[in-house]
Design an enzyme around this catalytic site. Structure first.
Site, PDB file in Angstrom:
ATOM      1  N   ASP A  31       0.824  -1.204   0.000  1.00 41.72           N
ATOM      2  CA  ASP A  31       0.000   0.000   0.000  1.00 41.72           C
ATOM      3  C   ASP A  31       0.863   1.261   0.000  1.00 41.72           C
ATOM      4  O   ASP A  31       1.525   1.556   0.990  1.00 41.72           O
ATOM      5  CB  ASP A  31      -0.889  -0.027   1.254  1.00 41.72           C
ATOM      6  N   ASP A  32       0.864   1.993  -1.093  1.00 41.24           N
ATOM      7  CA  ASP A  32       1.536   3.304  -1.177  1.00 41.24           C
ATOM      8  C   ASP A  32       3.065   3.230  -1.223  1.00 41.24           C
ATOM      9  O   ASP A  32       3.742   4.182  -0.844  1.00 41.24           O
ATOM     10  CB  ASP A  32       1.141   4.241  -0.010  1.00 41.24           C
ATOM     11  N   CYS A  71      -6.474   3.701  -3.430  1.00 43.15           N
ATOM     12  CA  CYS A  71      -6.608   2.318  -2.945  1.00 43.15           C
ATOM     13  C   CYS A  71      -7.751   1.492  -3.526  1.00 43.15           C
ATOM     14  O   CYS A  71      -7.518   0.465  -4.150  1.00 43.15           O
ATOM     15  CB  CYS A  71      -6.763   2.329  -1.435  1.00 43.15           C
ATOM     16  N   ARG A  75      -7.471  -1.521  -6.285  1.00 44.52           N
ATOM     17  CA  ARG A  75      -7.673  -2.921  -5.880  1.00 44.52           C
ATOM     18  C   ARG A  75      -8.801  -3.587  -6.668  1.00 44.52           C
ATOM     19  O   ARG A  75      -8.741  -4.775  -6.993  1.00 44.52           O
ATOM     20  CB  ARG A  75      -7.937  -2.987  -4.369  1.00 44.52           C
ATOM     21  N   LYS A 124      -5.115  -5.947   3.703  1.00 46.03           N
ATOM     22  CA  LYS A 124      -6.133  -4.896   3.528  1.00 46.03           C
ATOM     23  C   LYS A 124      -7.050  -5.211   2.354  1.00 46.03           C
ATOM     24  O   LYS A 124      -6.596  -5.422   1.230  1.00 46.03           O
ATOM     25  CB  LYS A 124      -5.409  -3.576   3.301  1.00 46.03           C
ATOM     26  N   HIS A 126     -10.532  -3.409   1.450  1.00 47.88           N
ATOM     27  CA  HIS A 126     -10.898  -2.095   0.931  1.00 47.88           C
ATOM     28  C   HIS A 126     -11.780  -2.103  -0.319  1.00 47.88           C
ATOM     29  O   HIS A 126     -11.681  -1.220  -1.181  1.00 47.88           O
ATOM     30  CB  HIS A 126      -9.643  -1.233   0.687  1.00 47.88           C
ATOM     31  N   SER A 149      -8.419   1.057   4.981  1.00 46.61           N
ATOM     32  CA  SER A 149      -7.094   1.622   5.297  1.00 46.61           C
ATOM     33  C   SER A 149      -6.866   1.776   6.793  1.00 46.61           C
ATOM     34  O   SER A 149      -7.802   2.048   7.555  1.00 46.61           O
ATOM     35  CB  SER A 149      -6.941   2.990   4.626  1.00 46.61           C
ATOM     36  N   HIS A 218       1.295   2.392   4.137  1.00 47.56           N
ATOM     37  CA  HIS A 218       0.288   3.451   4.242  1.00 47.56           C
ATOM     38  C   HIS A 218       0.433   4.095   5.630  1.00 47.56           C
ATOM     39  O   HIS A 218       0.593   3.388   6.619  1.00 47.56           O
ATOM     40  CB  HIS A 218      -1.091   2.801   4.079  1.00 47.56           C
ATOM     41  N   ASP A 270      -0.089  -0.563  -4.829  1.00 48.77           N
ATOM     42  CA  ASP A 270      -1.429  -0.174  -5.298  1.00 48.77           C
ATOM     43  C   ASP A 270      -1.499   1.240  -5.869  1.00 48.77           C
ATOM     44  O   ASP A 270      -2.478   1.611  -6.505  1.00 48.77           O
ATOM     45  CB  ASP A 270      -2.474  -0.348  -4.183  1.00 48.77           C
ATOM     46  N   ASN A 271      -0.493   2.041  -5.586  1.00 50.17           N
ATOM     47  CA  ASN A 271      -0.390   3.397  -6.149  1.00 50.17           C
ATOM     48  C   ASN A 271       0.966   3.955  -5.719  1.00 50.17           C
ATOM     49  O   ASN A 271       1.695   3.315  -4.954  1.00 50.17           O
ATOM     50  CB  ASN A 271      -1.541   4.323  -5.710  1.00 50.17           C
ATOM     51  N   LYS A 291       0.918   9.714  -5.286  1.00 51.92           N
ATOM     52  CA  LYS A 291      -0.432   9.182  -5.050  1.00 51.92           C
ATOM     53  C   LYS A 291      -1.504  10.264  -5.201  1.00 51.92           C
ATOM     54  O   LYS A 291      -1.297  11.405  -4.771  1.00 51.92           O
ATOM     55  CB  LYS A 291      -0.486   8.623  -3.624  1.00 51.92           C
TER      56      LYS A 291
HETATM   57 MG    MG Z   1      -2.718   2.864  -1.514  1.00 53.27          MG
END
Ligand code: MG
Length: 470
Positions: A31-32, A71, A75, A124, A126, A149, A218, A270-271, A291
């Site tokens: 994540d991130d 996110c 996903r 996660k 989401h 998140s 994240h 994811d980003n 992001k």
């Molecule tokens: Mg993310």
């Protein structure tokens, strides 16, 4: 003797059955994490030896994209092989979301389950936290993780009092921990890794799909005691080093179980990094912004794939591909039938196998943000930014606190990503024919998938799930 022969026959039959079933698939989606946060992509102040080894033993993608720089939308694209507007998921869903991924959509897990795979997810989710929309209802046999998140949490310093309900850690659809504390946050990366290892050990004889989605890096960042204070960069570096360790644990379990040669492992983010958090965010590498924008820093992500004997070791793929391609590629590799509903991703297995002359199957890749705004697209080396407003950073935050956002507006801009990966030289007026060609691709995409910037409704948009909360 007879027994030995019998068990040898059984073992051979088992191996043959497994080979016919196709490879195991392990998808690790962090994540991130930024493009520049891999050692092999220039990370500084922390080390990623296991990820670097994964690159050395497999393929590193330099031009790999998420479908949206946020996110939930990202996903949804990964798990369905569709652009987010096709399945009606935009932005980041909040707690008690009234929408979520429609159970009528076929997920990667459902596709492989129909093929006889055991499935599990740790991390996660989401894509809707209503009990009817959680992973167990979307093709996973087993689930442990946060439903959304880790900053959607009452203890988040930026949350107003009472703005978030207690954050649970779910086991299946039940709260294993009803109110996640800072201590539980610090345990998440290791918990997910331990469950992943346990799942691999329990499924040595059956094909499996394992989806590991670390809640980190994240913000708010948390790390377990064994990694705290270890990296020169500080807490962000510690968090990445724990994620790298988790990848090493998973790869070690595959090796010990004799599954190395029969397992495709994919690692991606994811980003791009959440750069406004300053020293609590990663690096977009050479790319612009981060992001929450459709500049390369928001959408181009680190991606590694490893399958010894099938993916050439130490290879680099510079062709355009994305998370939407993972579902159809896995379908091709496993022989699983594709979903009946239309999807957007394409089979990139020739790229994975390093077939000479293999090209990206896409004429263009589309990038959405906001409530279904088509903000950019790439075709070949060219990227067209469509007129829109986006968030910039005026002042960086630090040590877990956010900075200050500004707002920028851009018109129609064109960049050559091979000559100018940092998107600094707008070529729109010099290349009117290219602008016209990419504009036509954008127009066709709007007709199919819609676009809030031009108030277009697309023919191919499908609704998300709508749910009632008591
Ligand atoms: Mg993310």
């Amino acid at each position: 003797m007879k027994f030995k022969l019998l068990s040898l026959t059984c073992f051979c039959l088992l191996l043959a059955a497994r080979a016919a079933a196709g490879p195991n698939v392990v998808m690790i989606y962090v994540d991130d994490m930024g493009y520049g946060d891999l050692g092999v992509q220039g990370a500084k102040g922390f080390a990623t030896p296991h990820l670097d080894r994964m690159a050395a033993e497999g393929m590193r993608f330099t031009d790999f994209y998420v479908a949206a720089p946020v996110c939930s939308a990202s996903r949804a694209a990964l798990l369905t092989g569709c652009y987010p507007p096709r399945v009606g998921i935009h932005g980041a869903l909040g707690p008690k979301s009234k929408t979520g991924l429609n159970p009528d959509e076929m997920t990667l897990a459902e596709m492989l389950k129909a093929k006889g795979y055991a499935t599990a997810m740790f991390g996660k989710w989401h894509l809707g936290d209503h009990p009817d929309l959680l992973p167990l209802k979307q093709g996973f046999d087993e689930y442990l993780g946060l439903p959304y998140s880790n900053d959607m949490w009452p203890e988040n310093p930026k949350a107003r009092a009472g703005s978030y309900p207690p954050l649970p850690l779910l086991e299946g659809a039940q709260a294993a921990v009803p109110q996640v504390t800072a201590e539980v946050q610090a345990s998440l990366t290791t918990r997910y890794a331990e469950r992943a290892v346990q799942f691999i050990r329990q499924h040595q004889a059956a094909p499996f799909f394992l989806y590991v989605a670390p809640s980190m890096p994240h913000v708010p960042l948390f790390v377990s005691g064994k990694f705290k204070g270890k990296s020169a960069q500080g807490l962000y570096g510690d968090v990445i080093e724990e994620i790298d360790w988790a990848v090493g644990e998973i790869m070690g379990a595959l090796k010990q179980s004799g599954l190395d040669g029969n397992t495709l492992v994919i690692f991606a983010s994811d980003n791009g990094p959440w750069s406004i958090y300053g020293n609590h965010a990663g690096s977009p590498g050479p790319f612009r912004e981060s992001k929450g924008t459709c500049w390369e820093g928001g959408i181009r992500v680190p991606c590694l794939m490893r399958w010894p004997g099938q993916i050439p070791a130490g290879s680099v793929c510079r062709k355009m591909a994305g998370t939407i391609d993972i579902l159809p590629t896995v379908a091709a590799l496993t022989g699983a039938p594709l979903p009946e509903k239309k999807i957007d991703g394409m089979d990139i297995s020739p790229l994975l196998r390093g077939v000479a002359g293999a090209e990206s199957p896409h004429d263009s890749l589309l990038f959405y943000y906001g409530k279904n705004e088509l903000q950019a697209l790439r075709s070949g080396p060219w990227k067209l930014m469509l007129p829109h407003a986006y968030r910039t950073i005026e002042r960086l935050g630090a040590d877990g606190l956010t900075g200050l956002h500004g707002k920028a507006v851009i018109g129609l801009e064109l960049y050559h990503l091979e000559q100018d990966p940092g998107e600094t030289r707008n070529q729109a007026s010099a290349e009117p024919a290219v602008v016209a060609r990419l504009s036509a691709l954008a127009q066709a995409a709007r007709g199919e998938l819609g676009d809030a910037l031009t108030q277009t409704r697309g023919r191919g948009q499908r609704p998300p799930a709508l749910v009632d909360w008591p």
